[in-house]
Each structure stands twice: as structure tokens, then as C-alpha cells.
Design an enzyme around this catalytic site. Sequence first.
Site, PDB file in Angstrom:
ATOM      1  N   GLY A  68     -23.139   3.080 -12.786  1.00 49.61           N
ATOM      2  CA  GLY A  68     -24.128   4.066 -12.375  1.00 49.61           C
ATOM      3  C   GLY A  68     -23.447   5.410 -12.205  1.00 49.61           C
ATOM      4  CD  GLN A 118     -21.172   9.827  -8.972  1.00 52.28           C
ATOM      5  OE1 GLN A 118     -22.113   9.179  -9.395  1.00 52.28           O
ATOM      6  NE2 GLN A 118     -19.998   9.279  -8.701  1.00 52.28           N
ATOM      7  CB  CYS A 120     -18.197   5.874  -5.484  1.00 53.41           C
ATOM      8  SG  CYS A 120     -19.006   7.413  -5.921  1.00 53.41           S
ATOM      9  CG  LEU A 121     -17.742   5.922 -11.757  1.00 56.18           C
ATOM     10  CD1 LEU A 121     -18.478   6.285 -13.036  1.00 56.18           C
ATOM     11  CD2 LEU A 121     -16.553   5.024 -12.061  1.00 56.18           C
ATOM     12  CG  HIS A 140     -23.714   4.026  -4.931  1.00 60.83           C
ATOM     13  ND1 HIS A 140     -22.582   3.578  -4.277  1.00 60.83           N
ATOM     14  CD2 HIS A 140     -23.311   5.118  -5.663  1.00 60.83           C
ATOM     15  CE1 HIS A 140     -21.557   4.368  -4.587  1.00 60.83           C
ATOM     16  NE2 HIS A 140     -21.972   5.296  -5.434  1.00 60.83           N
ATOM     17  CD  GLU A 141     -25.059   5.895  -8.980  1.00 58.70           C
ATOM     18  OE1 GLU A 141     -24.774   7.095  -8.824  1.00 58.70           O
ATOM     19  OE2 GLU A 141     -24.186   5.000  -9.053  1.00 58.70           O
ATOM     20  CG  HIS A 198     -23.930   9.853  -5.698  1.00 60.26           C
ATOM     21  ND1 HIS A 198     -22.789  10.435  -5.179  1.00 60.26           N
ATOM     22  CD2 HIS A 198     -23.544   8.654  -6.195  1.00 60.26           C
ATOM     23  CE1 HIS A 198     -21.754   9.601  -5.362  1.00 60.26           C
ATOM     24  NE2 HIS A 198     -22.183   8.518  -5.969  1.00 60.26           N
TER      25      HIS A 198
HETATM   26 CO    CO Z   1     -21.086   6.869  -6.480  1.00 63.26          CO
END
Ligand code: CO
Length: 192
Positions: free
Chosen positions: A43, A48, A90-91, A132-133, A136
Site C-alpha cells: 500500500g 508518501q 510502512c514504506l 493504514h493508508e 496517512h
Molecule cells: Co505507511
Amino acid sequence: MQIVQFPHPTLRRVSKPLKRVDKELKGMVQEMFDLMYEAKGIGLAANQVDLPFRIFVANLSGARGQGEELVFLNPVLSAPKGRAIAEEGCLSFPQLYHPVARPEQIHVQAYDLSGNAIDRTVDGLLARVVQHEFDHLEGVLFIDRIEPGDQKVVEPALEEFVLEFSGHRASGKIADDARIEKQLRELESRYC
Ligand code: CO
């Protein structure tokens, strides 16, 4: 376009609803998928990659050409049910993983890139990714969802990220806050 890491300021910014989609924006979304697959994620939210829009992408398979490629524009979440605890990463926090408790099921309404309405109840891993997204887009990060008693466990890792970010700032690899904000506002004036 690149994935920004904590504590990049755009990660704390509340994203703006999209009012229009054009070819260029579709290209940005494709690039988000490219970066997500490259980083082995499932995701990725627009902030991000330093974009100010309410968009996130997901593919639970984590691989191009497999699974279901999902794009959520202007998502709205409702009807949370249950509670599940699972390890999250998380990226924007490479190599950092920690258990996070979230509702087990959630209803999501959104639009896809073609303007079709998405209206579905999701559970399991997809429910976790969607929440989660979505977080963000609100400027909320998974470290904010860690049990208060566990915050100190992730603190050393966060300090490392802060140090690395300061280095990138000092070397000019990352623009100053005012310049980042200016670019985000320009994009908002075109699309939001
Ligand atoms: Co994340």
C-alpha cells in the site's frame, strides 16, 4: 517522484480532496504503483510520494501483474467492527515493524481512477491496509497507533530516521519546508 521517509513534513500534512483527474494525474498514480512494487510494499499513500491529494493505492500481492490493483480516490471510512492486532510496517519507515491494533473490519467508499464508485466492506489484511493508508491522508502514522507503553521500543529507530533526514536536509537532498509547502500548494491549486 520518490518515497519520502519519516520525518518528512508532507507525512504530517492533511491531504486535500481531488476535484479532477487528468492524464498527468493518472501517470502519477502509475508511478506510485511502480515505487510501491519496487519497495516491496502492499500500500502507498499520496503524501508518501510528496503529493497533497487524497489518494492511496494498494495491491495485497505486492507484485505487478498479480492480485488486484486498487486505487482509492477521496476515500471515506465508516462502520468499524471488531479489533485485530498485527505487525505493521510502512514504506516511510524502512525496516521498522511493530504490532498495531485496529478494527478488524471497515467500510470504505471511494472512487477509482475512472470515476467508478467503490463501496465495499473489507476485512483482514485489506482492512488493515485501507486503514493504514487512510491514516496517512490524515497525517497520521502507524507509530502513532502503537500502544503508549511500547513507544519507547521504537524511539531509537525513530531517532535514527531523524538523524538521517537531518543529513539529507543539510546536503540539500531534501528541500526546506517552505519550498515543499509551495510545491504542494501549486498541485492543490491545479487538482483540488
Ligand atoms: Co505507511
